[in-house]
Scaffold this active site. Structure first.
Site, PDB file in Angstrom:
ATOM      1  N   ARG A 112      -6.227  -6.045  -4.892  1.00 58.52           N
ATOM      2  CA  ARG A 112      -6.659  -5.805  -6.308  1.00 58.52           C
ATOM      3  C   ARG A 112      -5.493  -4.756  -7.024  1.00 58.52           C
ATOM      4  NH1 ARG A 112     -10.521  -5.999  -3.239  1.00 58.52           N
ATOM      5  NH2 ARG A 112      -8.636  -5.556  -1.636  1.00 58.52           N
ATOM      6  N   THR A 113      -4.708  -4.255  -6.993  1.00 60.14           N
ATOM      7  CA  THR A 113      -3.678  -3.324  -7.575  1.00 60.14           C
ATOM      8  C   THR A 113      -2.511  -4.355  -8.246  1.00 60.14           C
ATOM      9  OG1 THR A 113      -3.528  -1.411  -5.612  1.00 60.14           O
ATOM     10  CG2 THR A 113      -1.973  -1.732  -7.447  1.00 60.14           C
TER      11      THR A 113
ATOM     12  N   LYS B 110      18.593  -8.312   4.238  1.00 60.20           N
ATOM     13  CA  LYS B 110      19.882  -8.397   4.964  1.00 60.20           C
ATOM     14  C   LYS B 110      20.008  -6.854   5.477  1.00 60.20           C
ATOM     15  CE  LYS B 110      20.029 -12.342   1.813  1.00 60.20           C
ATOM     16  NZ  LYS B 110      20.902 -12.589   0.653  1.00 60.20           N
TER      17      LYS B 110
ATOM     18  N   ARG C 248       5.004  -0.883  -4.743  1.00 59.72           N
ATOM     19  CA  ARG C 248       4.665  -1.070  -3.269  1.00 59.72           C
ATOM     20  C   ARG C 248       4.723  -0.645  -2.487  1.00 59.72           C
ATOM     21  NH1 ARG C 248      -1.368  -2.476  -1.812  1.00 59.72           N
ATOM     22  NH2 ARG C 248      -2.269  -0.726  -3.180  1.00 59.72           N
TER      23      ARG C 248
ATOM     24  N   HIS D  18      -1.512   7.311  -4.186  1.00 60.78           N
ATOM     25  CA  HIS D  18      -1.499   5.872  -5.030  1.00 60.78           C
ATOM     26  C   HIS D  18      -2.460   6.040  -5.744  1.00 60.78           C
ATOM     27  CE1 HIS D  18      -2.543   2.463  -5.594  1.00 60.78           C
ATOM     28  NE2 HIS D  18      -3.920   1.757  -4.694  1.00 60.78           N
TER      29      HIS D  18
HETATM   30  C1  NCD Z   1      -5.906   1.244  -0.655  1.00 62.36           C
HETATM   31  C2  NCD Z   1      -4.584   0.949  -0.652  1.00 62.36           C
HETATM   32  O1  NCD Z   1      -3.304   0.148  -0.941  1.00 62.36           O
HETATM   33  O2  NCD Z   1      -3.478   1.851  -0.160  1.00 62.36           O
HETATM   34  N1  NCD Z   1      -6.182  -0.578  -1.084  1.00 62.36           N
HETATM   35  C3  NCD Z   1      -6.200  -0.770  -2.825  1.00 62.36           C
HETATM   36  O3  NCD Z   1      -4.580   0.202  -3.144  1.00 62.36           O
HETATM   37  N2  NCD Z   1      -7.377  -0.614  -3.416  1.00 62.36           N
HETATM   38  C4  NCD Z   1      -6.631   1.154   0.658  1.00 62.36           C
HETATM   39  C5  NCD Z   1      -6.464   0.245   1.842  1.00 62.36           C
HETATM   40  O4  NCD Z   1      -5.657  -0.696   2.535  1.00 62.36           O
HETATM   41  O5  NCD Z   1      -7.433   0.399   2.545  1.00 62.36           O
END
Ligand code: NCD
Length: 324
Positions: free
Chosen positions: A67-68, A97, A120, A148
């Site tokens: 999703r993100t 590396k 991320r 997040h």
């Molecule tokens: C979450 C995350 O990556 O923190 N997912 C997201 O970004 N919608 C939640 C998860 O991984 O459980």
């Protein structure tokens, strides 16, 4: 290189977004919501516009994402920016590396001429490190177990769309409150928009929310209650925010198996809930919400994802172009 993850003070322009702690007022949330509403109309009317034409946005993902990753990519594309989406950084980039995150961030800027970097990463302090070492703003798309923040914005936007308010809410957060990052950012933003929002943390004993978060909420005079009894709290809840047990952070499979399946939302438990409430989940779900709940009108978790597109479009616009 500058320390550019400053307080927003009503302006997002050229600032990194690494933490909810950069917000100081509800007004800043309203600016994002107003812009997101415009983005929603733009997408609904298929009115592709070149607002960010000539800008370049790079996405660096060191952890899995559906999703993100796609909503940031969609957001950049809908606004006409050039997008450099890179998944699998931890497997295929020079991180393998031994390159430091700071050097990778500098490199991506040089090699792609990106105006903004979306990151991320599994380390809690990754976004701060990236922002400190970046020539351009960094957006935190998930940092370790810590934060997040863009998920919190899309979650709050969903709450506002569905319940028509973001104040005076009883919000139950359920699941892995120790390792999950979404609940931490969401609790911070909800307590910023209204001190009368109340939290009920529901988790197995070993996965309780960190004391640092609970203390922070309590010192802001926000009500927090911890329990492992979901049945008892269901009738009070306006927002049931369910999360996955974060298997990847467990040292042993047995430890995960002992807690996985602790709380499962099904029809039976939903019968105890108010008529007007919503069930949310950042997704992915494993087994914590039974698929039978998907057709319940109170299930908001699929619509919740679309809020990610609109709010991330808004953030890209506000950071690159400002509020005007
Ligand atoms: C979450 C995350 O990556 O923190 N997912 C997201 O970004 N919608 C939640 C998860 O991984 O459980």
């Amino acid at each position: 290189m500058k320390k550019n993850f400053l307080k927003f003070n009503n302006s997002f322009k050229n600032k990194s977004f690494v933490s909810i702690n950069q917000f100081s007022s509800k007004r800043e949330v309203e600016i994002i919501f107003k812009t997101a509403d415009k983005m929603k109309n733009l997408v609904k009317n298929r009115a592709v516009n070149g607002l960010l034409k000539g800008y370049c946005v790079a996405e660096l993902f060191y952890q899995p994402s559906t999703r993100t990753f796609t909503s940031f990519l969609g957001a950049a594309n809908w606004l006409g920016a050039l997008a450099i989406p890179i998944h699998g950084m931890s497997a295929y980039s020079s991180a393998v590396k031994g390159e430091s995150l700071a050097d990778s961030i500098r490199s991506i800027y040089q090699t792609s001429a990106a105006d903004l970097i979306i990151l991320r990463h599994p380390d809690d302090d990754s976004s701060e490190i990236a922002a400190k070492n970046s020539y351009v703003p960094v957006i935190n798309a998930g940092s370790g177990k810590k934060e997040h923040p863009t998920q919190a914005i899309l979650d709050l936007y969903t709450i506002n769309q569905k319940l028509k308010k973001t104040d005076n809410l009883t919000v139950a957060m359920v699941g892995d409150l120790k390792n999950g990052r979404t609940i931490k950012s969401l609790a911070l933003i909800l307590s910023l928009v209204d001190k009368k929002n109340k939290f009920i943390f529901v988790s197995p004993d070993t996965l309780r929310a960190p004391m640092s978060l609970i203390n922070k909420l309590k010192s802001a005079k926000v009500e927090v209650y911890e329990t492992d009894d979901l049945n008892e709290i269901m009738p009070k809840v306006d927002v049931l925010y369910v999360t996955r047990i974060q298997k990847e952070w467990f040292a042993k499979e047995e430890e995960y198996n002992a807690v996985c399946g602790s709380f499962i939302i099904d029809h039976k438990i939903m019968r105890k809930a108010k008529k007007k409430m919503i069930v949310m989940h950042p997704l992915p779900r494993v087994n914590e919400i039974s698929t039978e709940v998907d057709s319940d009108p109170r299930a908001a978790y699929f619509r919740q994802m679309r809020s990610g597109l609109y709010t991330r479009m808004a953030l890209l616009k506000l950071i690159l172009l400002g509020n005007k």
